[in-house]
Design an enzyme around this catalytic site. Structure first.
Site, PDB file in Angstrom:
ATOM      1  N   GLU A 104       6.196  -1.573   6.006  1.00  0.00           N
ATOM      2  CA  GLU A 104       5.691  -2.109   7.287  1.00  0.00           C
ATOM      3  C   GLU A 104       5.938  -3.613   7.413  1.00  0.00           C
ATOM      4  O   GLU A 104       5.992  -4.147   8.518  1.00  0.00           O
ATOM      5  CB  GLU A 104       4.176  -1.878   7.393  1.00  0.00           C
ATOM      6  CG  GLU A 104       3.800  -0.442   7.629  1.00  0.00           C
ATOM      7  CD  GLU A 104       2.281  -0.239   7.673  1.00  0.00           C
ATOM      8  OE1 GLU A 104       1.877   0.854   8.040  1.00  0.00           O
ATOM      9  OE2 GLU A 104       1.508  -1.166   7.324  1.00  0.00           O
TER      10      GLU A 104
ATOM     11  N   HIS B 119       0.833  -1.202   0.000  1.00  0.00           N
ATOM     12  CA  HIS B 119       0.000   0.000   0.000  1.00  0.00           C
ATOM     13  C   HIS B 119       0.862   1.244   0.000  1.00  0.00           C
ATOM     14  O   HIS B 119       1.981   1.253   0.501  1.00  0.00           O
ATOM     15  CB  HIS B 119      -0.994   0.042   1.159  1.00  0.00           C
ATOM     16  CG  HIS B 119      -0.451   0.088   2.559  1.00  0.00           C
ATOM     17  ND1 HIS B 119       0.384  -0.861   3.083  1.00  0.00           N
ATOM     18  CD2 HIS B 119      -0.671   0.976   3.566  1.00  0.00           C
ATOM     19  CE1 HIS B 119       0.648  -0.580   4.350  1.00  0.00           C
ATOM     20  NE2 HIS B 119       0.030   0.547   4.664  1.00  0.00           N
TER      21      HIS B 119
HETATM   22  C1  DHB Z   1      -4.033   2.812   5.841  1.00  0.00           C
HETATM   23  C2  DHB Z   1      -3.221   1.724   6.027  1.00  0.00           C
HETATM   24  C3  DHB Z   1      -2.246   1.731   7.000  1.00  0.00           C
HETATM   25  O1  DHB Z   1      -1.411   0.684   7.201  1.00  0.00           O
HETATM   26  C4  DHB Z   1      -2.110   2.820   7.826  1.00  0.00           C
HETATM   27  O2  DHB Z   1      -1.172   2.770   8.801  1.00  0.00           O
HETATM   28  C5  DHB Z   1      -2.932   3.944   7.644  1.00  0.00           C
HETATM   29  C6  DHB Z   1      -3.902   3.924   6.647  1.00  0.00           C
HETATM   30  C7  DHB Z   1      -5.069   2.803   4.781  1.00  0.00           C
HETATM   31  O3  DHB Z   1      -5.151   1.851   4.024  1.00  0.00           O
HETATM   32  O4  DHB Z   1      -5.853   3.758   4.700  1.00  0.00           O
HETATM   33 FE    FE Z   2       0.110   1.178   8.586  1.00  0.00          FE
END
Ligand code: DHB
Ligand code: FE
Length: 316
Positions: free
Chosen positions: A240, A193
């Protein structure tokens, strides 16, 4: 003697917490995510860990850009829920295990991992969302939790290799604790992500599946992956996943993958979830097998039950 019986990886997407708190889990978008954890909840209810060590990252709740410990171990008796802007999440306070945490601190620091020790610390969605996914929404969390916060927010995070070796040191620490405790280690965050910038919204399922395969069978391949590769392949926040290597390092070399779930997206993120059991320390023996033996089910019956559950066992 305490022993680590299993490791779990889980997403910590804040919107998952918001879906729970706002009673939206049965909406089709969220149902798909929560359904993937139904079997996991059954699994952990059978395992009944005495303690969970949850490796997670703080999101400027307990720490800020003013103070960024690379590895921070929660040694307190209680960890209040942080207010992340909407008031603290309506989840139970997290009870710690100060004795085991102090033992881990001593063993791991004397093994030359310089942990920051937190005798007072609030915990945010990074820790509470994985607890919800695995334990649901009970009045009290079913076991004490030792938080281990890792900096993956500000460059430089620790390397995957460092994380894996810290996991090894935690394994040694737990195994030298005299009380007979069953411990499960969580690695949280991930998978691919990216939340901001030109590539915001990036998801790389091919990378994620390969990462999950290697996590079970060939973690040594992952420990060599550098931060740039994480970011290039899995997005800026994909880094992460180094936290998962702490969990993996805390397990034995050979593990049984007893469950895997992957879905995209949840918020901006690919949700990857895996359960790995140690072979020799009685993950399955101590948990799933025992009640089955007691109920004296016949072998074919057990076989059919396993098939029904569609539990995926992948030999590492
Ligand atoms: C999102 C994902 C995360 O791991 C995070 O720490 C904050 C937001 C998300 O997908 O919005
Ligand atoms: Fe996160």
């Amino acid at each position: 003697m305490a022993r680590i019986v299993a490791g779990v990886t889980s997403s910590h997407v804040p919107a998952i917490g918001a879906a729970i708190d706002n009673h939206r889990t049965s909406e089709p978008y969220w149902q798909r995510v929560f359904e993937g954890f139904e079997r996991s909840k059954e699994w952990i209810a059978k395992v009944k860990p005495d303690v969970c060590i949850v490796v997670y990252n703080d999101h400027a709740s307990a720490f800020s850009v003013e103070m960024i410990p690379t590895f921070a171990l929660g040694t307190a008796a209680e960890f209040p829920i942080a207010d992340e802007g909407w008031g603290p999440r309506p989840v139970p306070v997290v009870k710690g295990h100060p004795q085991l945490a102090a033992h881990i601190a001593q063993s791991v620091i004397l093994d030359e991992f310089d942990l920051t020790l937190c005798n007072k610390m609030e915990v945010d969605h990074g820790l509470t969302v994985p607890l919800n996914l695995m334990f649901g929404t009970p009045k009290e969390w079913p076991c004490p939790v030792i938080p281990l916060a890792v900096n993956v927010v500000m460059f430089p995070p620790p390397t995957g290799n460092r994380c894996f070796n810290l996991g090894r040191a935690i394994k040694k620490a737990v195994e030298s604790y005299p009380e007979d405790l069953k411990v499960v280690v969580f690695g949280t965050g991930g998978m691919s992500h990216q939340i901001s910038g030109q590539r915001a919204g990036l998801i790389n399922s091919k990378f994620d599946h390969a990462f999950l395969d290697n996590l079970t069978r060939n973690p040594q391949k992952l420990v060599r992956m550098d931060h740039l590769e994480y970011m290039r392949e899995a997005g800026a926040e994909g880094v992460e996943m180094v936290m998962w290597l702490i969990m993996r390092g805390a397990l034995e070399d050979k593990v049984d993958e007893v469950y895997r779930f992957y879905t995209v997206p949840a918020s901006n993120t690919a949700v990857g979830h895996i359960i790995l059991e140690n072979r020799s320390k009685g993950g399955r023996k101590a948990a799933a097998r025992k009640p089955a033996a007691k109920s004296r089910k016949s072998a074919p019956k057990l076989k059919r039950a396993a098939a029904r559950q569609k539990i995926q066992r992948i030999r590492s």
